[in-house]
Design a protein around this motif. Structure first.
Motif, PDB file in Angstrom:
ATOM      1  N   ARG A 109       0.850  -1.188   0.000  1.00  0.00           N
ATOM      2  CA  ARG A 109       0.000   0.000   0.000  1.00  0.00           C
ATOM      3  C   ARG A 109       0.888   1.241   0.000  1.00  0.00           C
ATOM      4  O   ARG A 109       1.646   1.475   0.944  1.00  0.00           O
ATOM      5  N   PHE A 110       0.808   2.007  -1.061  1.00  0.00           N
ATOM      6  CA  PHE A 110       1.632   3.206  -1.151  1.00  0.00           C
ATOM      7  C   PHE A 110       1.072   4.291  -0.233  1.00  0.00           C
ATOM      8  O   PHE A 110      -0.136   4.548  -0.205  1.00  0.00           O
ATOM      9  N   ALA A 111       1.969   4.925   0.491  1.00  0.00           N
ATOM     10  CA  ALA A 111       1.584   6.002   1.395  1.00  0.00           C
ATOM     11  C   ALA A 111       2.012   7.361   0.869  1.00  0.00           C
ATOM     12  O   ALA A 111       1.612   8.393   1.423  1.00  0.00           O
ATOM     13  N   GLU A 112       2.824   7.379  -0.198  1.00  0.00           N
ATOM     14  CA  GLU A 112       3.292   8.642  -0.751  1.00  0.00           C
ATOM     15  C   GLU A 112       3.479   8.505  -2.257  1.00  0.00           C
ATOM     16  O   GLU A 112       3.607   7.401  -2.795  1.00  0.00           O
ATOM     17  N   ALA A 113       3.479   9.641  -2.927  1.00  0.00           N
ATOM     18  CA  ALA A 113       3.632   9.661  -4.388  1.00  0.00           C
ATOM     19  C   ALA A 113       4.096  11.039  -4.811  1.00  0.00           C
ATOM     20  O   ALA A 113       3.985  12.022  -4.057  1.00  0.00           O
ATOM     21  N   VAL A 171       2.668  13.764  -0.274  1.00  0.00           N
ATOM     22  CA  VAL A 171       3.239  14.153  -1.561  1.00  0.00           C
ATOM     23  C   VAL A 171       4.748  14.222  -1.429  1.00  0.00           C
ATOM     24  O   VAL A 171       5.298  15.062  -0.714  1.00  0.00           O
ATOM     25  N   ARG A 172       5.409  13.323  -2.139  1.00  0.00           N
ATOM     26  CA  ARG A 172       6.867  13.207  -2.071  1.00  0.00           C
ATOM     27  C   ARG A 172       7.549  14.284  -2.890  1.00  0.00           C
ATOM     28  O   ARG A 172       8.638  14.753  -2.548  1.00  0.00           O
ATOM     29  N   GLY A 173       6.919  14.677  -3.986  1.00  0.00           N
ATOM     30  CA  GLY A 173       7.499  15.707  -4.845  1.00  0.00           C
ATOM     31  C   GLY A 173       6.469  16.173  -5.846  1.00  0.00           C
ATOM     32  O   GLY A 173       5.513  15.459  -6.167  1.00  0.00           O
ATOM     33  N   VAL A 174       6.641  17.379  -6.335  1.00  0.00           N
ATOM     34  CA  VAL A 174       5.757  17.917  -7.366  1.00  0.00           C
ATOM     35  C   VAL A 174       6.623  18.723  -8.334  1.00  0.00           C
ATOM     36  O   VAL A 174       7.508  19.471  -7.923  1.00  0.00           O
ATOM     37  N   ILE A 175       6.398  18.519  -9.619  1.00  0.00           N
ATOM     38  CA  ILE A 175       7.232  19.125 -10.657  1.00  0.00           C
ATOM     39  C   ILE A 175       6.362  19.414 -11.869  1.00  0.00           C
ATOM     40  O   ILE A 175       5.393  18.694 -12.129  1.00  0.00           O
ATOM     41  N   ASP A 176       6.678  20.487 -12.600  1.00  0.00           N
ATOM     42  CA  ASP A 176       5.871  20.741 -13.797  1.00  0.00           C
ATOM     43  C   ASP A 176       6.207  19.704 -14.868  1.00  0.00           C
ATOM     44  O   ASP A 176       7.302  19.140 -14.897  1.00  0.00           O
TER      45      ASP A 176
END
Length: 287
Positions: A96-100, A124-129
């Motif tokens: 079960r993934f807890a982060e993405a 949220v592990r990271g966010v990028i355009d």
């Protein structure tokens, strides 16, 4: 006219593996260090799991109308799809993934995508355009990335391995669908199937929309008058797209890694696997 060099073998292998996993191929065994990337697109939501070596492990894809022009207009629908993907991935991988990680069109609020993932129970592990994610995956030094999504076209320009400029324009695959819907008198859900199954037949009708996209891209490429231009996004799957861009941008070598629909989601997942280090090096400079 510059010619396009072939897609690197490692990228071709990963994209084909993602396609096979989407269509039910036997998955790779789960491994410690797997990372999840989620691409909230205008026409689809794609979740990709990669191993630490960047190879795809599992793929979920739902055709969905929950995002328009970079805005999540059906928030609860988007959250439900992400939760459904998490359930499916848990069944397939026993984990079960807890982060993405996730992405956003340049010039829009990253919190829009972040809010969906958090509401689905993910950290949220990271966010990028989106175009910067592709640039990071490819390790580009001097190039442009054009990501033609469902609602927007994103452009990123890379110099010396850094994204020095990115922008986004509200024209994409949804506008192609509107053109076909008006031409054939069909609802949009039927038009989406028409695009995927009869691309060669519809290309003459939708070519003017892609010519408009070329005009949009041209306004941003004055910062890079020559060099490599990489196309990404599911809308590039239509036959004729790469050839059109090659004719419209004769000073550039135009590349289209195939199948392009998996390129951005794969890049987002690899951004997650890289602990966001690549994305942190790519600062967006918007007009």
């Amino acid at each position: 006219m510059p010619t396009a060099s072939p897609t690197p073998e490692w990228l071709r292998r990963r994209l084909r593996a993602a396609q096979a996993l989407h269509h039910g191929a036997t998955r790779r065994e789960p491994a410690p260090g797997m990372r999840l990337g989620i691409d909230l697109g205008t026409s689809d939501v794609v979740s990709v799991v990669v191993a630490p070596d960047g190879e795809p492990v599992a793929v979920c894809l739902d055709w969905a109308d929950v995002v328009r022009d970079g805005v999540v207009w059906n928030f609860f629908g988007a959250v439900e799809i992400v939760r459904r993907h998490l359930d499916a991935l848990e069944r397939r991988l026993g984990h079960r993934f807890a982060e993405a990680s996730t992405s956003f069109p340049p010039g829009t609020d990253p919190r829009i995508s972040v809010n969906v993932l958090e509401a689905a129970g993910l950290a949220v592990r990271g966010v990028i355009d989106e175009p910067s994610a592709v640039a990071a995956l490819l390790g580009l030094e001097h190039a442009a990335v054009v990501d033609i999504g469902g609602g927007t076209t994103g452009i990123a320009i890379v110099e010396h391995g850094e994204v020095i400029y990115s922008a986004d324009e509200a024209t994409g695959g949804h506008h192609v669908s509107l053109t076909l819907s008006g031409r054939h008198g069909l609802p949009l859900d039927e038009v989406e199937i028409l695009k995927r199954e009869r691309g060669e037949e519809v290309w003459p009708v939708v070519r003017p929309v892609f010519e408009k996209m070329c005009d949009i891209v041209r306004r941003h490429l004055d910062r890079m008058p020559q060099g490599d231009l990489y196309l990404s996004g599911g809308s590039c799957s239509l036959p004729g797209v790469r050839e059109l861009f090659a004719r419209e941008f004769p000073a550039h070598r135009v590349h289209l890694p195939e199948p392009p629909i998996y390129l951005t989601p794969l890049a987002i997942a690899c951004h997650a696997a890289d602990d966001g280090a690549q994305g942190a090096r790519h600062a967006s400079h918007r007009p």
